[in-house]
Design a protein around this motif. Structure first.
Motif, PDB file in Angstrom:
ATOM      1  N   TRP A  12       0.041   0.169  -6.087  1.00  8.53           N
ATOM      2  CA  TRP A  12      -1.213   0.288  -5.330  1.00  8.53           C
ATOM      3  C   TRP A  12      -2.291   0.941  -6.195  1.00  8.53           C
ATOM      4  O   TRP A  12      -3.419   0.454  -6.267  1.00  8.53           O
ATOM      5  N   ARG A  36       0.824  -1.212   0.000  1.00  4.12           N
ATOM      6  CA  ARG A  36       0.000   0.000   0.000  1.00  4.12           C
ATOM      7  C   ARG A  36       0.857   1.260   0.000  1.00  4.12           C
ATOM      8  O   ARG A  36       0.410   2.323  -0.414  1.00  4.12           O
ATOM      9  N   ALA A  82     -15.684   4.246   0.203  1.00  3.62           N
ATOM     10  CA  ALA A  82     -14.246   4.068  -0.058  1.00  3.62           C
ATOM     11  C   ALA A  82     -13.419   4.830   0.963  1.00  3.62           C
ATOM     12  O   ALA A  82     -12.389   4.323   1.441  1.00  3.62           O
ATOM     13  N   TRP A 110      -8.313   0.839   6.807  1.00  5.67           N
ATOM     14  CA  TRP A 110      -7.016   0.289   6.448  1.00  5.67           C
ATOM     15  C   TRP A 110      -5.893   1.025   7.175  1.00  5.67           C
ATOM     16  O   TRP A 110      -4.986   0.413   7.687  1.00  5.67           O
ATOM     17  N   HIS A 111      -5.986   2.342   7.185  1.00  2.67           N
ATOM     18  CA  HIS A 111      -4.948   3.119   7.874  1.00  2.67           C
ATOM     19  C   HIS A 111      -4.966   2.858   9.373  1.00  2.67           C
ATOM     20  O   HIS A 111      -3.949   3.017  10.037  1.00  2.67           O
ATOM     21  N   THR A 118     -10.795   3.177   3.488  1.00  4.18           N
ATOM     22  CA  THR A 118      -9.405   3.647   3.545  1.00  4.18           C
ATOM     23  C   THR A 118      -9.024   4.002   4.975  1.00  4.18           C
ATOM     24  O   THR A 118      -7.927   3.653   5.433  1.00  4.18           O
ATOM     25  N   GLN A 119      -9.911   4.660   5.695  1.00  4.76           N
ATOM     26  CA  GLN A 119      -9.656   4.980   7.109  1.00  4.76           C
ATOM     27  C   GLN A 119      -9.440   3.704   7.909  1.00  4.76           C
ATOM     28  O   GLN A 119      -8.551   3.638   8.744  1.00  4.76           O
TER      29      GLN A 119
END
Length: 142
Positions: free
Chosen positions: A32, A26, A129, A136-137, A133-134
């Protein structure tokens, strides 16, 4: 953009690289972004000639038509959560449960909530999305 066969081959190559080290992958902007682009293209293809579920009705959901399952182009979500009940390699997983499933599995524990395509709340793809993404972070692995 590549044809369907080469798009799936590219997806498989990038998926394997991602699985080797998701965090490092990532952080590599080029691969990515390529992975996200090919996923988007394959998802859009699935919606323009729908093969998302077992009905494989090939209806164009992007043109406002509804598939045999009753689902159109909009997505409704009845649950989003960080899940620890998946396979060890996927934990923690950001789980999104969409409304409109038509599989009628005997072991389903959400029943009528998930079967109705209109249940839950409408979700805009960019907002979903952003939440993914949040997650994942924040450490979600899938």
């Amino acid at each position: 953009m590549p044809n369907d066969r080469s798009a799936w081959a590219l997806h498989e190559t990038l998926r394997r690289r991602y699985q080797e080290d998701p965090i490092a992958f990532r952080q590599m902007e080029g691969p990515w972004k390529a992975f996200i682009r090919v996923k988007y293209r394959l998802a859009l293809k699935s919606l323009t000639s729908c093969d998302v579920c077992e009905w494989n009705c090939e209806v164009d959901r992007t043109a406002g038509r509804h598939g045999v399952c009753g689902v159109g182009s909009a997505s409704n979500v009845f649950a989003e959560k960080l899940s620890f009940g998946e396979e060890l390699e996927l934990v923690p997983a950001y789980r999104v449960e969409f409304s409109g499933c038509n599989m009628r599995c005997g072991h389903c524990n959400v029943g009528e909530t998930v079967l109705n395509p209109a249940s839950g709340r409408r979700v805009m793809p960019k907002r979903l999305a952003a939440r993914m993404t949040q997650a994942w972070h924040a450490g979600a692995r899938s």
